[in-house]
Design an enzyme around this catalytic site. Structure first.
Site, PDB file in Angstrom:
ATOM      1  N   ARG A  14     -14.187  -7.775  37.023  1.00 59.26           N
ATOM      2  CA  ARG A  14     -14.166  -9.234  37.169  1.00 59.26           C
ATOM      3  C   ARG A  14     -14.255  -9.544  38.661  1.00 59.26           C
ATOM      4  O   ARG A  14     -13.526  -8.938  39.458  1.00 59.26           O
ATOM      5  CB  ARG A  14     -12.852  -9.764  36.577  1.00 59.26           C
ATOM      6  CG  ARG A  14     -12.751 -11.256  36.510  1.00 59.26           C
ATOM      7  CD  ARG A  14     -11.489 -11.684  35.774  1.00 59.26           C
ATOM      8  NE  ARG A  14     -10.286 -11.419  36.554  1.00 59.26           N
ATOM      9  CZ  ARG A  14      -9.057 -11.730  36.160  1.00 59.26           C
ATOM     10  NH1 ARG A  14      -8.860 -12.295  34.996  1.00 59.26           N
ATOM     11  NH2 ARG A  14      -8.020 -11.471  36.924  1.00 59.26           N
ATOM     12  N   ALA A  15     -15.111 -10.490  39.031  1.00 57.82           N
ATOM     13  CA  ALA A  15     -15.285 -10.817  40.459  1.00 57.82           C
ATOM     14  C   ALA A  15     -13.962 -11.252  41.078  1.00 57.82           C
ATOM     15  O   ALA A  15     -13.184 -11.988  40.455  1.00 57.82           O
ATOM     16  CB  ALA A  15     -16.317 -11.930  40.612  1.00 57.82           C
ATOM     17  N   HIS A  22      -5.361 -14.437  31.079  1.00 54.70           N
ATOM     18  CA  HIS A  22      -4.419 -13.436  31.589  1.00 54.70           C
ATOM     19  C   HIS A  22      -4.288 -12.238  30.656  1.00 54.70           C
ATOM     20  O   HIS A  22      -4.412 -12.353  29.443  1.00 54.70           O
ATOM     21  CB  HIS A  22      -3.042 -14.078  31.814  1.00 54.70           C
ATOM     22  CG  HIS A  22      -3.062 -15.089  32.908  1.00 54.70           C
ATOM     23  ND1 HIS A  22      -3.209 -16.428  32.672  1.00 54.70           N
ATOM     24  CD2 HIS A  22      -2.997 -14.938  34.254  1.00 54.70           C
ATOM     25  CE1 HIS A  22      -3.220 -17.071  33.833  1.00 54.70           C
ATOM     26  NE2 HIS A  22      -3.091 -16.189  34.810  1.00 54.70           N
ATOM     27  N   ASP A  29      -0.775 -37.600  38.342  1.00 56.87           N
ATOM     28  CA  ASP A  29      -1.714 -36.671  38.958  1.00 56.87           C
ATOM     29  C   ASP A  29      -1.520 -36.653  40.473  1.00 56.87           C
ATOM     30  O   ASP A  29      -1.470 -37.713  41.110  1.00 56.87           O
ATOM     31  CB  ASP A  29      -3.138 -37.134  38.613  1.00 56.87           C
ATOM     32  CG  ASP A  29      -4.144 -36.036  38.843  1.00 56.87           C
ATOM     33  OD1 ASP A  29      -4.112 -35.416  39.933  1.00 56.87           O
ATOM     34  OD2 ASP A  29      -4.957 -35.794  37.936  1.00 56.87           O
ATOM     35  N   TYR A  85      -9.198 -19.144  45.166  1.00 58.65           N
ATOM     36  CA  TYR A  85      -7.816 -19.379  44.755  1.00 58.65           C
ATOM     37  C   TYR A  85      -6.850 -18.930  45.849  1.00 58.65           C
ATOM     38  O   TYR A  85      -6.012 -19.710  46.333  1.00 58.65           O
ATOM     39  CB  TYR A  85      -7.532 -18.641  43.438  1.00 58.65           C
ATOM     40  CG  TYR A  85      -6.067 -18.551  43.106  1.00 58.65           C
ATOM     41  CD1 TYR A  85      -5.280 -19.699  43.020  1.00 58.65           C
ATOM     42  CD2 TYR A  85      -5.453 -17.312  42.892  1.00 58.65           C
ATOM     43  CE1 TYR A  85      -3.922 -19.605  42.732  1.00 58.65           C
ATOM     44  CE2 TYR A  85      -4.100 -17.218  42.602  1.00 58.65           C
ATOM     45  CZ  TYR A  85      -3.338 -18.368  42.526  1.00 58.65           C
ATOM     46  OH  TYR A  85      -2.009 -18.275  42.255  1.00 58.65           O
TER      47      TYR A  85
HETATM   48  N1  UDP Z   1      -7.613  -8.105  33.022  1.00 59.16           N
HETATM   49  C1  UDP Z   1      -8.256  -7.334  32.074  1.00 59.16           C
HETATM   50  N2  UDP Z   1      -8.505  -7.894  30.842  1.00 59.16           N
HETATM   51  C2  UDP Z   1      -8.151  -9.179  30.520  1.00 59.16           C
HETATM   52  C3  UDP Z   1      -7.494  -9.957  31.522  1.00 59.16           C
HETATM   53  C4  UDP Z   1      -7.255  -9.384  32.755  1.00 59.16           C
HETATM   54  O1  UDP Z   1      -8.585  -6.159  32.301  1.00 59.16           O
HETATM   55  O2  UDP Z   1      -8.405  -9.626  29.387  1.00 59.16           O
HETATM   56  C5  UDP Z   1      -7.262  -7.492  34.313  1.00 59.16           C
HETATM   57  C6  UDP Z   1      -7.715  -8.266  35.538  1.00 59.16           C
HETATM   58  O3  UDP Z   1      -9.021  -7.871  35.898  1.00 59.16           O
HETATM   59  C7  UDP Z   1      -6.645  -7.865  36.562  1.00 59.16           C
HETATM   60  C8  UDP Z   1      -5.386  -7.657  35.715  1.00 59.16           C
HETATM   61  O4  UDP Z   1      -5.862  -7.460  34.376  1.00 59.16           O
HETATM   62  O5  UDP Z   1      -6.994  -6.633  37.141  1.00 59.16           O
HETATM   63  C9  UDP Z   1      -4.441  -8.838  35.740  1.00 59.16           C
HETATM   64  O6  UDP Z   1      -5.198 -10.005  35.486  1.00 59.16           O
HETATM   65  P1  UDP Z   1      -4.536 -11.407  35.188  1.00 59.16           P
HETATM   66  O7  UDP Z   1      -5.667 -12.359  34.921  1.00 59.16           O
HETATM   67  O8  UDP Z   1      -3.514 -11.271  34.107  1.00 59.16           O
HETATM   68  O9  UDP Z   1      -3.752 -11.781  36.508  1.00 59.16           O
HETATM   69  P2  UDP Z   1      -4.248 -11.885  38.048  1.00 59.16           P
HETATM   70  O10 UDP Z   1      -3.954 -10.538  38.661  1.00 59.16           O
HETATM   71  O11 UDP Z   1      -5.704 -12.230  38.066  1.00 59.16           O
HETATM   72  O12 UDP Z   1      -3.391 -12.967  38.609  1.00 59.16           O
END
Ligand code: UDP
Length: 323
Positions: free
Chosen positions: A276-277, A187, A51, A141
């Site tokens: 999503r926030a 994702h 770790d 992040y």
């Molecule tokens: N997203 C979505 N539905 C899901 C997962 C992700 O609409 O089930 C959208 C998310 O809001 C973003 C895009 O897909 O706009 C890519 O999200 P992901 O989590 O794959 O990658 P990130 O861009 O956050 O690294």
């Protein structure tokens, strides 16, 4: 070269390890297996379980490996989670990274390739996004990764540590052996493919009211092997620098779902949800800097090919790595 890879049991790390080994490099993987999988570690690599938050663990492991360079993938990387648990992101992504750098200096290793992210920019003033844009992250992040970029600048100035920070856009796809398997999958592409595998009823779209042509978020999906190739080229870089890494093309969530329907032949029902926030509406890379400096060029330009490689891996491994 002899390369020490943190997070080499994770999605991007495991495939970089495979590509390094295929090119004749020696590899030690350091991973705590909280996100990673033991079976994702290429059997040709040496594996050290440990770790980064424990300097008694990383120090001896790195000293024993005597690496010429370190590739640092180990991190938490979920925008949504970082909005509810920022402490985890700053502790692991900044604090853990500092322990790694200290261990490197103690072992006399001064070459570093860092997994950074387009999330360090926040919503961009313009796309495609080159390296001159201001960095104003809108989630912990992205902020944690930006903080570590700053740490690296100072370690170069003060200790002469040479680094290349690669700011990925959206990694996607798989090789024959290794693919994307997160214990809690958030994702987009793997979640859609789970519908095609019969493991979920429907895909979800987070937000249909963005200022984009179809109202859904646009991302630049880059094949994992192209990402890995950039890491290998970065080992040769002479000066410390930052590169944005994507294909230069953008696809909306709705387009990704449509592409998954084409590739899998499954209808993939969809449910529209709230935004999503922490999600910027549009992130597309301008990768001219790394193309000019290191001769990097993405081989996979087609979303169908990228998703096709992911689908092939998920069909072969419907339970992922099974742990
Ligand atoms: N997203 C979505 N539905 C899901 C997962 C992700 O609409 O089930 C959208 C998310 O809001 C973003 C895009 O897909 O706009 C890519 O999200 P992901 O989590 O794959 O990658 P990130 O861009 O956050 O690294």
């Amino acid at each position: 070269m002899n390369i020490f890879v943190t997070g080499g049991a994770g999605y991007i790390g495991s495939i970089c390890v495979e590509q390094l080994l295929d090119r004749g490099h020696g590899v030690t993987v350091f991973d705590n297996l909280t996100e990673g999988h033991r079976l994702a570690v290429d059997p040709r690599a040496t594996f050290a379980e440990g770790d980064l938050n424990d300097s008694q663990s990383i120090g001896p492991a790195l000293a024993a490996a005597k690496p010429d360079a370190v590739m640092h993938f180990a991190a938490n990387a979920l925008v949504g989670e970082s909005m509810t648990n920022p402490s985890k992101y700053f502790r692991n992504n900044v604090g853990g990274g500092l322990n790694l750098l200290d261990a490197m200096l103690a072992a006399g290793c001064k070459r570093f390739v860092f997994s950074s992210t387009c999330a360090t920019f926040g919503p961009p003033e313009r796309v495609p996004m080159d390296e001159t844009l201001p960095q104003k992250p809108i989630n912990p992040y992205g902020e944690s990764k930006l903080m570590f970029e700053q740490v690296l600048k100072w370690f170069d100035t003060i200790h002469g540590l040479k680094f290349v920070a690669l700011r990925y856009f959206n990694a996607a796809g798989a090789t024959e052996k290794y693919g994307e398997d997160h214990r809690v999958e958030t994702h987009l592409i793997p979640n859609i493919l789970k519908v095609a595998l019969g493991q979920r009823d429907h895909a979800e779209i987070y937000g249909t009211d963005y200022e984009t042509p179809d109202g859904t978020c646009i991302r630049d999906y880059i094949h994992i092997v192209d990402l890995a190739q950039a890491h290998i080229l970065a080992l040769e870089a002479k000066e410390s620098t930052f590169y944005n890494l994507g294909t230069g093309g953008g696809n909306s969530v709705a387009e990704v779902i449509e592409c998954c329907r084409r590739v899998t032949g499954h209808a993939i029902p969809v449910v529209e949800k709230a935004r999503r926030a922490g999600d910027p509406p549009r992130l597309i890379a301008a990768s001219g800097k790394i193309q000019g400096a290191l001769g990097w060029k993405p081989e996979y330009q087609s979303l169908d090919d990228i998703i096709g490689s992911a689908w092939a891996w998920h069909q072969r491994n419907p339970q992922g790595y099974g742990d």
